[in-house]
Design a protein around this motif. Structure first.
Motif, PDB file in Angstrom:
ATOM      1  N   GLU A 243     -10.277  -1.190   7.730  1.00  0.00           N
ATOM      2  CA  GLU A 243     -10.500   0.181   6.734  1.00  0.00           C
ATOM      3  C   GLU A 243      -9.988  -0.914   5.758  1.00  0.00           C
ATOM      4  O   GLU A 243     -11.108  -0.831   4.963  1.00  0.00           O
ATOM      5  CB  GLU A 243      -9.622   1.261   7.368  1.00  0.00           C
ATOM      6  CG  GLU A 243      -9.128   2.091   8.211  1.00  0.00           C
ATOM      7  CD  GLU A 243      -8.472   3.320   8.307  1.00  0.00           C
ATOM      8  OE1 GLU A 243      -8.712   3.544   9.324  1.00  0.00           O
ATOM      9  OE2 GLU A 243      -7.355   3.122   7.522  1.00  0.00           O
ATOM     10  N   GLU A 244      -8.844  -1.406   5.456  1.00  0.00           N
ATOM     11  CA  GLU A 244      -8.747  -1.817   3.830  1.00  0.00           C
ATOM     12  C   GLU A 244      -8.230  -3.986   3.875  1.00  0.00           C
ATOM     13  O   GLU A 244      -8.032  -3.540   5.322  1.00  0.00           O
ATOM     14  CB  GLU A 244      -8.094  -0.926   3.060  1.00  0.00           C
ATOM     15  CG  GLU A 244      -8.565  -0.175   2.649  1.00  0.00           C
ATOM     16  CD  GLU A 244      -7.236   1.202   1.988  1.00  0.00           C
ATOM     17  OE1 GLU A 244      -7.650   2.052   1.269  1.00  0.00           O
ATOM     18  OE2 GLU A 244      -6.730   0.530   1.849  1.00  0.00           O
TER      19      GLU A 244
ATOM     20  N   GLN B   9     -13.825  -1.906   2.036  1.00  0.00           N
ATOM     21  CA  GLN B   9     -13.329  -0.246   2.731  1.00  0.00           C
ATOM     22  C   GLN B   9     -14.367   0.229   3.682  1.00  0.00           C
ATOM     23  O   GLN B   9     -13.385   0.992   4.906  1.00  0.00           O
ATOM     24  CB  GLN B   9     -12.488   0.207   1.840  1.00  0.00           C
ATOM     25  CG  GLN B   9     -11.732  -0.328   0.985  1.00  0.00           C
ATOM     26  CD  GLN B   9     -10.780   0.395  -0.497  1.00  0.00           C
ATOM     27  OE1 GLN B   9     -11.013   1.610   0.082  1.00  0.00           O
ATOM     28  NE2 GLN B   9      -9.699  -0.176  -1.001  1.00  0.00           N
TER      29      GLN B   9
ATOM     30  N   THR C 176      -6.278  -3.609  10.128  1.00  0.00           N
ATOM     31  CA  THR C 176      -7.128  -2.622  10.794  1.00  0.00           C
ATOM     32  C   THR C 176      -8.555  -3.428   9.848  1.00  0.00           C
ATOM     33  O   THR C 176      -8.976  -3.675   8.747  1.00  0.00           O
ATOM     34  CB  THR C 176      -7.046  -1.071  10.051  1.00  0.00           C
ATOM     35  OG1 THR C 176      -6.641  -0.775   8.398  1.00  0.00           O
ATOM     36  CG2 THR C 176      -5.514  -0.615  10.995  1.00  0.00           C
TER      37      THR C 176
ATOM     38  N   THR D 268      -1.800   1.294  -0.002  1.00  0.00           N
ATOM     39  CA  THR D 268      -3.053   2.060   1.234  1.00  0.00           C
ATOM     40  C   THR D 268      -2.730   2.126   2.436  1.00  0.00           C
ATOM     41  O   THR D 268      -3.431   3.557   3.151  1.00  0.00           O
ATOM     42  CB  THR D 268      -4.367   0.836   1.205  1.00  0.00           C
ATOM     43  OG1 THR D 268      -3.184  -0.021   2.808  1.00  0.00           O
ATOM     44  CG2 THR D 268      -4.856   0.329  -0.151  1.00  0.00           C
TER      45      THR D 268
ATOM     46  N   ARG E  30       3.144  -1.605   7.995  1.00  0.00           N
ATOM     47  CA  ARG E  30       1.978  -1.109   7.113  1.00  0.00           C
ATOM     48  C   ARG E  30       2.314  -1.029   5.141  1.00  0.00           C
ATOM     49  O   ARG E  30       3.143  -1.420   4.812  1.00  0.00           O
ATOM     50  CB  ARG E  30       2.389   0.967   6.454  1.00  0.00           C
ATOM     51  CG  ARG E  30       1.898   1.782   6.146  1.00  0.00           C
ATOM     52  CD  ARG E  30       2.359   3.236   6.552  1.00  0.00           C
ATOM     53  NE  ARG E  30       2.383   3.522   7.830  1.00  0.00           N
ATOM     54  CZ  ARG E  30       2.744   3.854   9.318  1.00  0.00           C
ATOM     55  NH1 ARG E  30       4.087   4.081   8.904  1.00  0.00           N
ATOM     56  NH2 ARG E  30       3.047   4.168  10.346  1.00  0.00           N
TER      57      ARG E  30
ATOM     58  N   LYS F 200      -2.663   1.621   5.104  1.00  0.00           N
ATOM     59  CA  LYS F 200      -3.503   0.628   6.357  1.00  0.00           C
ATOM     60  C   LYS F 200      -2.234  -0.108   7.674  1.00  0.00           C
ATOM     61  O   LYS F 200      -0.329  -0.477   6.769  1.00  0.00           O
ATOM     62  CB  LYS F 200      -4.169  -0.539   5.921  1.00  0.00           C
ATOM     63  CG  LYS F 200      -5.067  -1.050   6.920  1.00  0.00           C
ATOM     64  CD  LYS F 200      -6.197  -1.654   6.047  1.00  0.00           C
ATOM     65  CE  LYS F 200      -6.713  -0.757   4.973  1.00  0.00           C
ATOM     66  NZ  LYS F 200      -7.519  -1.952   4.145  1.00  0.00           N
TER      67      LYS F 200
END
Length: 712
Positions: free
Chosen positions: A55-56, A115, A53, A170, A166, A172
């Motif tokens: 995000e991170e 991030q 993703t 994090t 996952r 993520k």
């Protein structure tokens, strides 16, 4: 795609080992320098490269990473997860929403995502075209940010969740790439996809001459080239353009002369071959005509020597009349006075003897004809029913009626046998008596009485010569018994239906020859007749005693014309109203009994064809030609232009004569066409070949109402 965090680099993590058949399409994470994170937890499905993703960044580890089931979580397919992979964004809860970027593909960006690259809750807005867009802000290494607008593509297909990863630290999530792939479409297999046009390929080979680079080499210092194969070219006489053109012209003339000679020889050979074929065809035609004439004369001679029917006896009487006229001319030319009268009296005696001899032959022929008719009647009664089956083969079947007729036929044939013993004759009479005793009527009683009388005479030893009259009476009465439908039901299909007496009262005419009142069917009318005249029997008697005309030639000519007109199929009617006498008048009195073109006089080789083939045949639309000339005339589209003015006027004049003589023909044709619709016509001559055993149906004679005064 993975993000690049601002940490120390780490060693790449080995890809999970999966089966080749079950390996989905996945995006490969790029190794970046960062601190080594904790290993990831497998959430579902097979181990495969994942998509990170925004995000991170994804953590990578050297070697095979084993998921920690205690700390890992199973991803929920219905959970809302924003995923950016290959230029698309997907939300798990709602139907998948894809983002296509026209400017930059997110998975191909060369910069590392932080991030804070994606906003936690980006807002979705609509652009001017009505499409959903998503604004993404990307932070680069140099501290600058870039805003990317992504167009969301709405997909109605819900993709299957195949698992993912996952991150332990994090949290993520990384989904397998198959989640972002559109499923395979199910195409319509009923639609035709191959045809002859798509499967046929036209191949064509073409040759082209490409340029070829060459070089020359000459002897020089440091290089020696052999001159053994060199050629010395000596310039010849200079030829100008005019001289070259003159030379070419001379050669062309020579070629043309040879070519024209070849064409001339070829043309002459073709003419020679045509001439040879023409001579051979003429020889074959002459041979055919000679054989045809010999066959016709042989048949006429056979008919004269053994006459059987009315036409044969008409031919005999015609020959007798020709002989009488020839003898009278000879007597008138050589004798006079009392000698002439005596010679004419002797000629009359000879003619009387010949007529008596012809009459005796006529009686014998009539007897033979009656026997043949009786035999044919019995054969048709006893014939089985016949039809064509489903397999195309004829099928025959005997019915109780045909079996009854067959028994009666065998009994009748046994009665006519001769040279039988007395016991055999008595057995036949006994069988006949048992047969007729099945019915009680006056006819059967007479037959039984005659049978008893013959049996009594046989027992007394009477000679067979004295019993011929009695046996003839028994045969005649038994034949009448066979023809009765009550005793032989199959005979009902072969007997003529008697006319209604009430209709006979309306169609009765007086014969001026025999003085009898006869029905209209006993009178023969010509096309230009004004009165009824004499009946058929009186005309036949007058023909035998006085006229003695032979219409056999014109009868065959009339039959051939009718067959030709039937082939046109254009409702030609007038030719079917003409008689032999009418055709004879048309051929002899109007056309002179010879061909208009070649003056050929053999009636058997002549025919009357249409002058204008687009109009109906009539005495005013015909021409008398030979068979060969008729075939050539049929090919003419406009005969007036082909024959010329003089010949056309000659033909038109004869057409006027024919129209004046047969003036009543159009009215009679219209009258017959209107009144024949409600009349039962007699069956054709080939009615014996009808299905169900060749049995003819009930045959009725032609009966017409009397002609009105204005109809003629």
């Amino acid at each position: 795609m993975s993000e690049e965090p601002e940490t120390t680099p780490a060693e790449p993590v080995a890809e999970p080992v999966v089966e080749p058949a079950a390996e989905p399409e996945q995006t490969e994470a790029q190794p970046e320098p960062e601190t080594q994170p904790e290993p990831e937890a497998k959430t579902g499905g097979e181990a495969a490269p994942t998509t990170a993703t925004a995000e991170e960044p994804a953590a990578e580890q050297e070697g095979t990473e084993e998921p920690d089931e205690s700390s890992g979580e199973q991803l929920d397919p219905d959970r809302t997860n924003v995923i950016v992979s290959q230029g698309r964004v997907s939300t798990g809860a709602d139907d998948v929403k894809l983002i296509d970027s026209d400017a930059v593909l997110i998975d191909s960006l060369q910069t590392n995502l932080s991030q804070e690259a994606l906003t936690p809750q980006p807002s979705i807005v609509k652009n001017q075209d009505g499409q959903d867009t998503l604004t993404v802000t990307i932070k680069k290494d140099n501290g600058t940010t870039e805003t990317v607008t992504v167009v969301i593509k709405q997909e109605t297909v819900r993709r299957a969740f195949l698992g993912g990863w996952r991150h332990r630290e994090t949290g993520k999530e990384y989904h397998n790439s198959s989640v972002q792939t559109i499923p395979k479409r199910n195409y319509d297999t009923s639609m035709k996809r191959s045809c002859r046009e798509t499967q046929t390929v036209t191949q064509k080979n073409e040759r082209c001459q490409t340029t070829s680079d060459t070089s020359t080499q000459m002897t020089k210092t440091g290089c020696w080239v052999s001159d053994r194969e060199d050629k010395i070219i000596i310039p010849g006489k200079y030829v100008s353009a005019d001289d070259k053109f003159a030379y070419m012209l001379r050669q062309v003339i020579i070629l043309q002369s040879y070519f024209r000679r070849w064409k001339a020889r070829k043309y002459v050979d073709s003419i020679r071959q045509d001439h040879i074929r023409r001579i051979e065809w003429e020889k074959k035609e002459e041979e055919r005509k000679r054989k045809e004439k010999e066959r016709r004369l042989r048949e006429e001679y056979q008919r004269r020597m053994q006459p059987l029917g009315k036409e044969d006896f008409d031919l005999v009487y015609h020959a007798l009349e020709l002989w009488r006229r020839e003898e009278v001319e000879n007597i008138n030319a050589t004798k006079s006075g009392p000698e002439r009268k005596a010679a004419l009296a002797g000629l009359m005696d000879e003619e009387t003897q010949l007529i008596a001899s012809i009459q005796r032959h006529k009686l014998i022929a009539k007897t033979e004809t009656n026997k043949k008719k009786k035999k044919g009647f019995l054969d048709r009664c006893a014939a089985p029913k016949e039809w064509i089956g489903f397999d195309g083969m004829p099928t025959k079947m005997d019915t109780p009626y045909t079996m009854r007729a067959k028994d009666l036929k065998m009994t009748y044939e046994s009665l006519d046998k001769r040279y039988l013993t007395r016991e055999e004759r008595l057995d036949i009479l006994l069988q006949l008596k048992l047969t007729v005793k099945e019915h009680d009527c006056k006819l059967t009683k007479d037959i039984v009485e005659l049978i008893d009388r013959e049996a009594d005479l046989l027992m007394r030893g009477t000679k067979e010569k004295n019993l011929e009259g009695l046996r003839q009476r028994i045969s005649t009465l038994f034949l009448q018994y066979i023809k009765t439908p009550l005793f032989n039901p199959e005979a009902a299909n072969l007997l003529k239906v008697p006319e209604d007496p009430s209709s006979l009262r309306k169609n009765i005419y007086y014969c001026r020859g025999c003085g009898n009142y006869l029905p209209s069917t006993d009178f023969e009318l010509t096309t230009n007749a004004r009165t009824i005249g004499r009946c058929r029997k009186c005309k036949d008697l007058d023909g035998e005693g006085r006229l003695r005309e032979d219409f056999s030639r014109y009868r065959s000519l009339l039959q051939s014309i009718r067959e030709t007109e039937e082939s046109y199929s254009d409702s030609s009617r007038i030719i079917f109203l003409l008689t032999e006498a009418d055709l004879r008048y048309l051929a002899e009195n109007i056309w002179g009994a010879q061909s208009v073109l070649s003056q050929w006089e053999d009636t058997y080789d002549l025919t009357l064809v249409r002058w204008n083939k687009r109009k109906e045949w009539s005495p005013w639309n015909c021409i008398l030609l030979t068979n060969e000339e008729a075939r050539a005339h049929f090919k003419l589209a406009k005969p007036e232009e082909a024959y010329g003015t003089v010949f056309t006027q000659k033909v038109k004049y004869r057409h006027i004569l024919g129209k004046q003589h047969f003036a009543s023909m159009p009215k009679l044709s219209d009258y017959m066409n209107k009144n024949l619709k409600n009349v039962n016509m007699p069956l054709p001559s080939n009615a014996d070949k009808v299905m169900f055993g060749g049995v003819r149906k009930k045959e009725e004679t032609l009966s017409l109402p009397p002609l009105a005064e204005g109809a003629m």
